[in-house]
Scaffold this active site. Structure first.
Site, mmCIF file in Angstrom:
data_model
loop_
_atom_site.group_PDB
_atom_site.id
_atom_site.type_symbol
_atom_site.label_atom_id
_atom_site.label_comp_id
_atom_site.label_asym_id
_atom_site.label_seq_id
_atom_site.Cartn_x
_atom_site.Cartn_y
_atom_site.Cartn_z
ATOM 1 N N ASP A 72 -56.972 -30.754 36.912
ATOM 2 C CA ASP A 72 -56.407 -30.204 38.150
ATOM 3 C C ASP A 72 -54.939 -29.838 37.915
ATOM 4 O O ASP A 72 -54.181 -30.628 37.346
ATOM 5 C CB ASP A 72 -56.513 -31.226 39.279
ATOM 6 C CG ASP A 72 -56.430 -30.589 40.666
ATOM 7 O OD1 ASP A 72 -55.648 -29.636 40.821
ATOM 8 O OD2 ASP A 72 -57.147 -31.057 41.575
ATOM 9 N N HIS B 223 -52.794 -28.574 40.451
ATOM 10 C CA HIS B 223 -52.025 -28.457 41.698
ATOM 11 C C HIS B 223 -51.075 -29.653 41.855
ATOM 12 O O HIS B 223 -51.495 -30.798 41.746
ATOM 13 C CB HIS B 223 -52.972 -28.362 42.889
ATOM 14 C CG HIS B 223 -53.870 -27.166 42.813
ATOM 15 N ND1 HIS B 223 -55.068 -27.188 42.136
ATOM 16 C CD2 HIS B 223 -53.715 -25.904 43.293
ATOM 17 C CE1 HIS B 223 -55.628 -25.986 42.218
ATOM 18 N NE2 HIS B 223 -54.833 -25.197 42.915
ATOM 19 N N SER C 258 -61.812 -33.296 41.196
ATOM 20 C CA SER C 258 -60.762 -34.317 41.079
ATOM 21 C C SER C 258 -61.147 -35.598 41.806
ATOM 22 O O SER C 258 -60.677 -36.685 41.454
ATOM 23 C CB SER C 258 -59.438 -33.783 41.638
ATOM 24 O OG SER C 258 -58.985 -32.700 40.863
#
Length: 627
Positions: A158, A160, A211
C-alpha cells in the site's frame, strides 16, 4: 500575512484608535501613535504568537534572540516554544483550533527546534567531554525527554500515506517521538524496528482493501513474537467493526489492545490514554465495546441469508438489448494516451473529500463545499485552508511541478456465460485479447430486485449484438518530488497539502476524462451538457466503476487492465504486489455506456461463487479468497 494575522492586527489597530478617541486625540492626526503589533512585543510573546498563528516568517531571528537571552538553548524549547505548543494543544482539544492550524504550528516548532539543534548538540558534547565521556558514543535512541514513543507505517503493498503523515505531525506536536517507516513496509520490518526501538505503541495505516488482510497478518505475527505494544489501526478502508472482528482476536488483550482510530487527530487521545494513569479503565472500555461489536456481527451473520450462485444468476438483470441497444461503436477504437493540463481539470474538482482529509466538517445546513465556509465553527478555518490550496495550485500551474498523465482503452466486447466480459482485438470479434471476470450479488433481497453483476450491462455474445467496453488509468505525476522537497524544508503543512491536492486533481482528471469519453472519444453522449455539479451527482449516462471497489471488489482485475492497455509502459503508473496503484494519486476504472448500467455493491459472496470465480480466473480457491 494570512487572514488570522490580518484580523489580529486590525483588532489591535481598532483598540488603539478607540483609546486615542477617549483621550481626545485625533486618530487621523500626524501625532497619532503607531499601533502596537505583535512584532513590537518581547521575544517570548513573539514566539508564542508565531506558534499559535503558524507564522514562520521571523522564527529564526526570534529564536536566536531568545537563545541569546537564555542560559542554554534547551530553555528556549522548554520555555516559550513549549508554552506556545501547550496553548495550541489546549485550543485544539477544546475545538477552538483545527487540524490545518495545528499543522502550521507544528511547522513553526520544527523550524525553531532545527535552528536550536546545532547549539544544543555543541553544548551537549562540551559537557560530556568535561565529564570525561566520549561524545561519539551518544545513544541516538534516547527518548527520555518525550511523552512516549510511537512507530507508524503503511503496510506492505500500500502506497497511501497522507493520513499516516497527519498522525505523525499531530503526535509530534504533543511531544511524542514518532518513528515513521514510510509506505509498503513488510511486517518483518515493522516488528523488527518496533523491538529494536522499544516503542510504546505501534500504528498501521492502509487504504486499499488487501491492506486489511496485511494488518491481520501483522497482528498474528505480533502474537507469535510475544510482543506487548498496543496496536492502532487507521486508514480509509479500515473500520471499528473490521478491527474488532478480524484484527483484534489475533492479538488484543488487556496488556496490548488493538484499537481502531477513526481520525488522525484522535490518535493523541488514544495514545495518551494508553500511556496514562487511567490506562486500565480505558482499555477495559475498549475491550468491552469490541466484544459487543463481535457479538452484533455474528448475530447478524446468523440472520443473513444468501441465494445459491446459480439461483442468483437466474435472477440477474436481463436487459433487452434489441429494445434498448448498446451505445454505438466508439469514434476511436483501441488504446491511446491522453493528457490534460491542471487548469483544464480545475472546474471538476470535488472539494468535499479535501476538507474531510483535513478533518473539517460543517454542520447542517453548512455541510459540504462551498456551504462549509458559512459554518459558525469551522467556516473561517475552511476558507483559509481553501485559499492556501488555491495559492498552491497557482504555484503548481506556474511551475509545472505536477503533470496529469493517462491512457484510455475502447474495445469491442461482449459478455459470455452470463458472468464474464470478453474483449476483442477488432470488430470481427474473432480474437479474444482479454477477459474481465465479474462478481455477482448473492445477499438475499426482500424485493424482486435483480442480483447484479457488471457483466449484465454488456450484450451477450450469443445475441449477435455488438457491444463495447471502455477503461482508463490516470495519475497525477510529480507529487512525490514536491513532497520530498517540503519534507526537507520541514514543512509538513505544504507536504500534506500537496498530497491532498494531488488526490483531488487526479479525481478531477478522471471526471473530466470520463466526460471526454462520453462526448468525444466514444461519443455516445455528444449532446451532453451538464454542469460540474451535476456530473458529481452522476447525472450522466453510464458508469465508471473501479476494480477493488464495491461493484467489483477484486483488485486482481487491475492486472488485466494493465496488460491490455500497457499502462505502465505508456504512463509510468505501476501496480504494487497488492495491486495498489503507484503513484498514490492514481485512478483506474472500467467504462460502461449502457443507459441501464448502474453502481451497486456486490457484498458478501458464498463459497460456490468463489469456487466458480477462481476457476474462471485460473486461481486456486485459497488465493482467490484472499483477494
Amino acid at each position: 500575512p494570512d487572514a488570522t494575522e490580518k484580523m489580529l492586527e486590525r483588532t489591535t489597530w481598532e483598540k488603539n484608535r478607540m483609546e486615542m478617541i477617549k483621550k481626545g486625540i485625533n486618530p487621523n492626526g500626524e501625532c497619532a501613535p503607531k499601533a502596537v503589533t505583535w512584532r513590537d512585543k518581547p521575544v517570548v510573546e513573539r514566539l508564542s504568537h508565531a506558534l499559535i498563528n503558524g507564522i514562520t516568517q521571523y522564527i529564526e531571528g526570534d529564536v536566536e534572540e531568545a537563545r541569546q537571552q537564555a542560559s542554554k538553548p534547551l530553555e528556549v524549547i522548554e520555555g516559550p516554544l513549549m508554552s506556545g505548543m501547550n496553548i495550541v494543544g489546549d485550543l485544539f482539544g477544546s475545538g477552538k483550533m483545527f487540524l490545518p492550524q495545528v499543522i502550521k504550528s507544528a511547522r513553526v516548532m520544527k523550524k525553531a527546534v532545527a535552528y536550536l539543534l546545532p547549539f544544543m548538540e555543541e553544548e551537549k558534547r562540551a559537557n560530556m567531554i568535561a565529564e570525561g565521556i566520549d561524545p561519539d558514543n551518544l545513544d541516538e535512541d534516547d527518548t527520555s525527554n518525550f511523552a512516549g514513543t510511537f512507530l507508524i507505517a503503511t503496510v506492505k503493498g500500500d502506497v497511501h500515506d497522507i493520513g499516516k503523515n497527519i498522525v505523525a505531525v499531530v503526535l509530534g506536536c504533543n511531544n511524542y517521538k514518532v518513528y515513521d517507516l514510510g509506505v509498503m513496509v513488510p511486517f518483518e520490518t515493522i516488528l523488527d524496528e518496533a523491538a529494536r526501538l522499544k516503542v510504546d505503541v505501534i500504528g498501521l495505516s492502509g487504504l486499499i482493501t488487501p491492506s486489511l488482510d496485511e494488518m491481520v497478518t501483522v497482528a498474528k505475527e505480533m502474537k507469535k513474537r510475544n510482543m506487548t505494544q498496543p496496536l492502532l489501526i487507521g486508514g480509509a478502508t479500515t473500520s471499528k467493526m473490521h478491527t474488532a472482528v478480524k484484527i483484534a482476536p489475533s492479538y488484543s488483550n488487556q496488556q496490548h489492545p488493538v484499537i481502531h482510530v477513526l481520525d488522525a487527530s484522535r490518535s493523541v487521545t488514544v495514545v495518551s490514554s494508553l500511556l496514562g494513569e487511567n490506562r486500565e479503565e480505558f482499555v477495559e472500555g475498549i475491550l468491552e465495546d469490541y466484544e459487543e461489536l463481535r457479538d452484533d456481527y455474528y448475530d447478524g451473520l446468523e440472520s443473513r441469508s444468501y441465494l445459491p450462485f446459480q439461483k442468483a444468476i437466474e435472477k440477474r438483470k436481463i436487459i433487452d438489448f434489441t429494445q434498448s441497444p448498446p451505445a454505438p461503436c466508439p469514434a476511436q477504437l483501441g488504446t491511446f494516451e491522453v493528457s490534460m493540463s491542471i487548469s483544464d481539470v480545475l472546474p471538476f474538482i470535488d472539494w468535499n473529500p479535501f476538507f474531510q482529509t483535513w478533518e473539517l466538517r460543517g454542520r447542517y445546513p453548512n455541510r459540504g463545499y462551498p456551504k462549509i465556509f458559512n459554518d459558525e465553527k469551522v467556516g473561517t478555518a475552511a476558507k483559509n485552508l481553501h485559499n492556501d490550496a488555491l495559492a498552491m495550485l497557482d504555484t503548481i500551474i506556474k511551475d509545472k511541478s505536477l503533470e496529469l498523465k493517462g491512457v484510455v482503452g475502447l474495445y469491442p466486447a461482449n459478455s459470455v456465460d452470463t458472468e464474464d466480459v470478453e474483449v476483442y482485438s477488432d470488430e470481427t470479434r474473432s480474437e479474444v485479447v482479454a477477459k474481465f471476470c465479474m462478481l455477482r450479488q448473492q445477499s438475499e433481497k426482500e424485493n424482486d430486485d435483480a442480483y447484479l453483476s457488471q457483466a449484465d450491462f454488456i450484450a451477450p455474445k450469443d445475441s449477435g449484438i455488438p457491444d463495447y467496453l471502455g477503461m482508463f488509468a490516470v495519475a497525477c505525476m510529480g507529487a512525490d518530488k514536491l513532497v520530498a522537497k517540503f519534507h526537507a524544508d520541514m514543512d509538513d503543512y505544504s507536504k500534506i497539502m500537496v498530497e491532498a491536492l494531488a488526490d483531488r486533481l487526479v479525481e478531477a482528471y478522471a471526471e473530466a476524462l470520463h466526460r471526454e469519453i462520453r462526448t468525444k472519444l466514444w461519443g455516445y453522449a455528444k449532446d451532453e451538457d451538464l454542469s460540474s455539479e451535476d456530473m458529481l451527482k452522476i447525472k450522466y449516462q453510464g458508469i465508471r466503476p473501479a476494480p477493488g471497489y464495491p461493484s467489483q471488489p477484486d483488485h486482481t482485475e487491475k492486472d488485466t487492465m494493465w496488460k491490455l492497455m500497457n499502462v505502465e509502459e505508456r504512463t509510468g503508473i505501476s501496480l504494487s504486489e497488492h495491486y495498489s496503484m503507484m503513484p498514490a494519486s492514481s485512478v483506474s476504472a472500467l467504462v460502461f455506456a449502457h443507459s441501464q448500467s448502474e453502481y451497486f455493491a456486490v457484498g458478501p459472496v458464498t463459497k460456490d461463487q468463489v469456487e466458480n470465480y477462481a476457476s474462471r480466473k485460473g486461481y486456486d480457491v485459497e488465493t482467490m479468497e484472499r483477494w
